[in-house]
Design a protein around this motif. Structure first.
Motif, PDB file in Angstrom:
ATOM      1  N   ALA A 217       0.837  -1.209   0.000  1.00  0.00           N
ATOM      2  CA  ALA A 217       0.000   0.000   0.000  1.00  0.00           C
ATOM      3  C   ALA A 217       0.869   1.254   0.000  1.00  0.00           C
ATOM      4  CB  ALA A 217      -0.919  -0.003   1.222  1.00  0.00           C
ATOM      5  N   ALA A 218       1.977   1.190   0.742  1.00  0.00           N
ATOM      6  CA  ALA A 218       2.868   2.349   0.784  1.00  0.00           C
ATOM      7  C   ALA A 218       3.536   2.559  -0.574  1.00  0.00           C
ATOM      8  CB  ALA A 218       3.926   2.146   1.862  1.00  0.00           C
ATOM      9  N   VAL A 219       3.854   1.453  -1.245  1.00  0.00           N
ATOM     10  CA  VAL A 219       4.449   1.572  -2.580  1.00  0.00           C
ATOM     11  C   VAL A 219       3.466   2.235  -3.543  1.00  0.00           C
ATOM     12  CG1 VAL A 219       5.301   0.274  -4.573  1.00  0.00           C
ATOM     13  CG2 VAL A 219       5.985  -0.386  -2.256  1.00  0.00           C
ATOM     14  N   TRP A 220       2.179   1.822  -3.477  1.00  0.00           N
ATOM     15  CA  TRP A 220       1.155   2.391  -4.362  1.00  0.00           C
ATOM     16  C   TRP A 220       0.966   3.888  -4.083  1.00  0.00           C
ATOM     17  CZ3 TRP A 220      -1.138   1.683  -8.757  1.00  0.00           C
ATOM     18  CH2 TRP A 220      -2.309   2.374  -9.051  1.00  0.00           C
ATOM     19  N   ARG A 221       0.897   4.232  -2.776  1.00  0.00           N
ATOM     20  CA  ARG A 221       0.755   5.663  -2.443  1.00  0.00           C
ATOM     21  C   ARG A 221       1.979   6.446  -2.908  1.00  0.00           C
ATOM     22  NH1 ARG A 221      -1.177   3.554   2.455  1.00  0.00           N
ATOM     23  NH2 ARG A 221       0.860   3.901   3.414  1.00  0.00           N
ATOM     24  N   GLY A 222       3.140   5.825  -2.791  1.00  0.00           N
ATOM     25  CA  GLY A 222       4.363   6.511  -3.193  1.00  0.00           C
ATOM     26  C   GLY A 222       4.421   6.816  -4.684  1.00  0.00           C
ATOM     27  N   LEU A 223       3.663   6.005  -5.475  1.00  0.00           N
ATOM     28  CA  LEU A 223       3.658   6.249  -6.922  1.00  0.00           C
ATOM     29  C   LEU A 223       3.001   7.577  -7.267  1.00  0.00           C
ATOM     30  CD1 LEU A 223       2.690   2.713  -8.327  1.00  0.00           C
ATOM     31  CD2 LEU A 223       4.928   3.824  -8.421  1.00  0.00           C
ATOM     32  N   TRP A 224       2.100   8.054  -6.383  1.00  0.00           N
ATOM     33  CA  TRP A 224       1.297   9.236  -6.711  1.00  0.00           C
ATOM     34  C   TRP A 224       1.517  10.376  -5.734  1.00  0.00           C
ATOM     35  CZ3 TRP A 224       0.250   8.084 -11.343  1.00  0.00           C
ATOM     36  CH2 TRP A 224      -0.016   6.771 -11.687  1.00  0.00           C
ATOM     37  N   THR A 225       2.576  10.306  -4.968  1.00  0.00           N
ATOM     38  CA  THR A 225       2.946  11.427  -4.107  1.00  0.00           C
ATOM     39  C   THR A 225       4.415  11.758  -4.375  1.00  0.00           C
ATOM     40  OG1 THR A 225       3.521   9.904  -2.307  1.00  0.00           O
ATOM     41  CG2 THR A 225       1.312  10.849  -2.273  1.00  0.00           C
ATOM     42  N   GLY A 226       4.731  13.031  -4.224  1.00  0.00           N
ATOM     43  CA  GLY A 226       6.115  13.431  -4.480  1.00  0.00           C
ATOM     44  C   GLY A 226       6.500  13.164  -5.922  1.00  0.00           C
ATOM     45  N   ARG A 227       7.700  12.763  -6.143  1.00  0.00           N
ATOM     46  CA  ARG A 227       8.180  12.445  -7.488  1.00  0.00           C
ATOM     47  C   ARG A 227       8.943  11.139  -7.467  1.00  0.00           C
ATOM     48  NH1 ARG A 227      12.570  16.970  -8.952  1.00  0.00           N
ATOM     49  NH2 ARG A 227      12.903  15.683 -10.789  1.00  0.00           N
ATOM     50  N   TRP A 228       8.944  10.458  -8.588  1.00  0.00           N
ATOM     51  CA  TRP A 228       9.714   9.227  -8.674  1.00  0.00           C
ATOM     52  C   TRP A 228      11.200   9.574  -8.673  1.00  0.00           C
ATOM     53  CZ3 TRP A 228       6.810   6.310 -13.216  1.00  0.00           C
ATOM     54  CH2 TRP A 228       5.521   6.011 -12.791  1.00  0.00           C
ATOM     55  N   ALA A 311      -0.788  13.760 -13.676  1.00  0.00           N
ATOM     56  CA  ALA A 311      -0.958  14.990 -12.895  1.00  0.00           C
ATOM     57  C   ALA A 311      -2.232  14.945 -12.062  1.00  0.00           C
ATOM     58  CB  ALA A 311      -0.973  16.199 -13.830  1.00  0.00           C
ATOM     59  N   LEU A 312      -3.313  14.414 -12.650  1.00  0.00           N
ATOM     60  CA  LEU A 312      -4.564  14.303 -11.888  1.00  0.00           C
ATOM     61  C   LEU A 312      -4.406  13.337 -10.724  1.00  0.00           C
ATOM     62  CD1 LEU A 312      -7.486  14.152 -14.476  1.00  0.00           C
ATOM     63  CD2 LEU A 312      -7.012  15.957 -12.815  1.00  0.00           C
ATOM     64  N   ALA A 313      -3.811  12.184 -10.980  1.00  0.00           N
ATOM     65  CA  ALA A 313      -3.676  11.159  -9.945  1.00  0.00           C
ATOM     66  C   ALA A 313      -2.788  11.613  -8.798  1.00  0.00           C
ATOM     67  CB  ALA A 313      -3.128   9.872 -10.567  1.00  0.00           C
ATOM     68  N   SER A 314      -1.838  12.477  -9.093  1.00  0.00           N
ATOM     69  CA  SER A 314      -0.918  12.940  -8.049  1.00  0.00           C
ATOM     70  C   SER A 314      -1.303  14.317  -7.509  1.00  0.00           C
ATOM     71  CB  SER A 314       0.509  12.995  -8.614  1.00  0.00           C
ATOM     72  OG  SER A 314       0.570  13.867  -9.735  1.00  0.00           O
ATOM     73  N   CYS A 315      -2.505  14.774  -7.881  1.00  0.00           N
ATOM     74  CA  CYS A 315      -3.007  16.084  -7.427  1.00  0.00           C
ATOM     75  C   CYS A 315      -2.062  17.216  -7.827  1.00  0.00           C
ATOM     76  CB  CYS A 315      -3.223  16.094  -5.910  1.00  0.00           C
ATOM     77  SG  CYS A 315      -4.421  14.884  -5.342  1.00  0.00           S
ATOM     78  N   GLN A 316      -1.436  17.092  -8.995  1.00  0.00           N
ATOM     79  CA  GLN A 316      -0.540  18.140  -9.476  1.00  0.00           C
ATOM     80  C   GLN A 316      -1.119  18.863 -10.693  1.00  0.00           C
ATOM     81  OE1 GLN A 316       3.153  15.956  -9.965  1.00  0.00           O
ATOM     82  NE2 GLN A 316       3.838  16.537  -7.925  1.00  0.00           N
ATOM     83  N   PHE A 317      -2.399  18.593 -10.975  1.00  0.00           N
ATOM     84  CA  PHE A 317      -3.066  19.351 -12.025  1.00  0.00           C
ATOM     85  C   PHE A 317      -3.576  20.636 -11.376  1.00  0.00           C
ATOM     86  CE2 PHE A 317      -7.009  20.477 -14.371  1.00  0.00           C
ATOM     87  CZ  PHE A 317      -6.412  20.809 -15.577  1.00  0.00           C
ATOM     88  N   ALA A 318      -2.924  21.748 -11.659  1.00  0.00           N
ATOM     89  CA  ALA A 318      -3.235  23.008 -10.980  1.00  0.00           C
ATOM     90  C   ALA A 318      -3.208  24.155 -11.985  1.00  0.00           C
ATOM     91  CB  ALA A 318      -2.233  23.264  -9.853  1.00  0.00           C
ATOM     92  N   PRO A 319      -4.271  24.279 -12.805  1.00  0.00           N
ATOM     93  CA  PRO A 319      -4.296  25.372 -13.785  1.00  0.00           C
ATOM     94  C   PRO A 319      -4.342  26.730 -13.094  1.00  0.00           C
ATOM     95  CG  PRO A 319      -6.419  24.253 -13.700  1.00  0.00           C
ATOM     96  CD  PRO A 319      -5.476  23.441 -12.867  1.00  0.00           C
TER      97      PRO A 319
END
Length: 384
Positions: A217-228, A311-319
């Motif tokens: 679960a932590a690996v999955w969350r890590g895919l969409w938070t911060g940056r790879w 961007a949407l999945a990581s909440c980084q879509f910010a027009p």
């Protein structure tokens, strides 16, 4: 909702594309473009940002990722080239590979492109994925790049007559053999990596790294938070560049933009109808296409779509509403990016990445010019 609509369109597109001529290649381009957009967005892979981190903070991780992409791409691409041109020799070039002429015009193109990155804040490939994040600068930068392409077409004939027509086109395997050329490229990259890594290791001290196996679960969350991690971007971009070379033409992200700009400019009579020698050079082709449904257009569409989903999945879509400064930065930098990409027959992806991994001297010359311009530009900006 946007993701669902996009997923639905994504599911319908492949069957529709398969019914077209070259359908399998079109589907491949769309899928690979989507993966590339996902990787670029999640790793924040950007030639300018990675170089800026080094020049401003001496953080080499981004440049090391680019070195990794070049090393992986070179090793994989040379294996492919060995089957296409079994006995390389002077005067013989691999079909479609981005091996261009080397002259002061190429250096000028690299300097202009690097300056455009400093002004606009990204290279063209990064502007594409930042467009999918809602960047207020990216739309103006891409519009400016189209204008810059038009300017490049307008100046092409005089430059061609002055220096490009007789410039050498150097493909390293033709002079050193595959083994010699690959050994030389990997040795240069290894020296660069060692130099960058040495300084970085010293700054990090002797702090031990933490090891452990995180839960799924932590690996999955890590895919969409911060940056790879940086290295993931370098490894993935190098592999994708080689994979695209095998299945279609070498990777490039300016072909579609350049073709559209050329078609518009020629239709309006703004540029010469005949551009001397341009379509005979390998690189990001700009010849107007009768059908817009090309592999490179699909790859670009996939890139933007993949970056949008990431961007949407990581909440980084910010027009954000653009300011006059955003517009000026984008347009001004974009014109430099476009002129540099057109005159250099590609950008940091088409000429620097795809050219270098194929053993083209033009790719390495363009890379040095771009880095020099970024370093000088950042230094000049700091003094303002």
């Amino acid at each position: 909702m946007a993701v669902l609509v996009l997923a639905g369109a994504w599911g319908l597109l492949p069957p529709w594309l398969l019914a077209r001529e070259g359908g399998r290649t079109l589907v491949f381009a769309l899928v690979v473009g989507g993966v590339l957009g996902l990787v670029l967005q999640r790793t924040r892979f950007c030639f300018y940002c990675h170089a800026r981190d080094w020049f401003e903070a001496r953080d080499p991780r981004g440049l090391l990722a680019i070195v990794l992409a070049l090393a992986v791409g070179s090793a994989a691409t040379f294996v492919v080239l060995g089957s296409w041109v079994p006995a390389p020799r002077p005067g013989l070039l691999p079909p479609d590979m981005h091996v261009g002429p080397v002259s002061w015009v190429l250096v000028a193109a690299g300097l202009a492109f690097g300056a455009g990155m400093v002004v606009s804040g990204s290279c063209i490939s990064a502007h594409w994925y930042r467009l999918a994040e809602g960047s207020p600068v990216a739309p103006f930068a891409l519009l400016g790049a189209a204008l810059g392409f038009g300017l490049g077409f307008w100046t092409w004939n005089p430059l061609y007559s002055l220096a490009v027509a007789d410039a050498p086109v150097v493909w390293l395997p033709a002079h050193l053999g595959y083994a010699g050329a690959l050994a030389l490229q990997l040795a240069v990259l290894a020296l660069a990596a060692a130099w960058l890594w040495r300084g970085f290791a010293r700054s990090q001290g002797d702090a031990p790294a933490a090891f452990g196996v995180p839960p799924l679960a932590a690996v999955w969350r890590g895919l969409w938070t911060g940056r790879w991690p940086y290295w993931v971007g370098g490894l993935a971009v190098g592999l994708i560049a080689a994979l695209v070379t095998v299945r279609m033409r070498p990777l490039g992200v300016t072909t579609t933009l350049g073709s559209a700009a050329r078609a518009l400019a020629q239709g309006q009579g703004w540029i010469p109808e005949r551009l001397h020698g341009l379509d005979g050079f390998a690189g990001c082709a700009t010849a107007p296409q009768a059908n817009g449904l090309t592999p490179h257009a699909l790859l670009l569409a996939g890139l933007v779509a993949g970056a949008f989903v990431a961007a949407l999945a990581s909440c980084q879509f910010a027009p954000r509403r653009p300011t006059l400064r955003d517009a000026a930065r984008g347009l001004g930098g974009g014109v430099l990016l476009g002129w540099g990409a057109m005159t250099g027959l590609g950008c940091t992806i088409g000429t620097l990445l795809s050219g270098s991994i194929a053993g083209a001297l033009s790719g390495w010359v363009f890379a040095v010019a771009v880095l020099a311009a970024v370093g000088l530009g950042i230094r000049a900006r700091a003094r303002l």
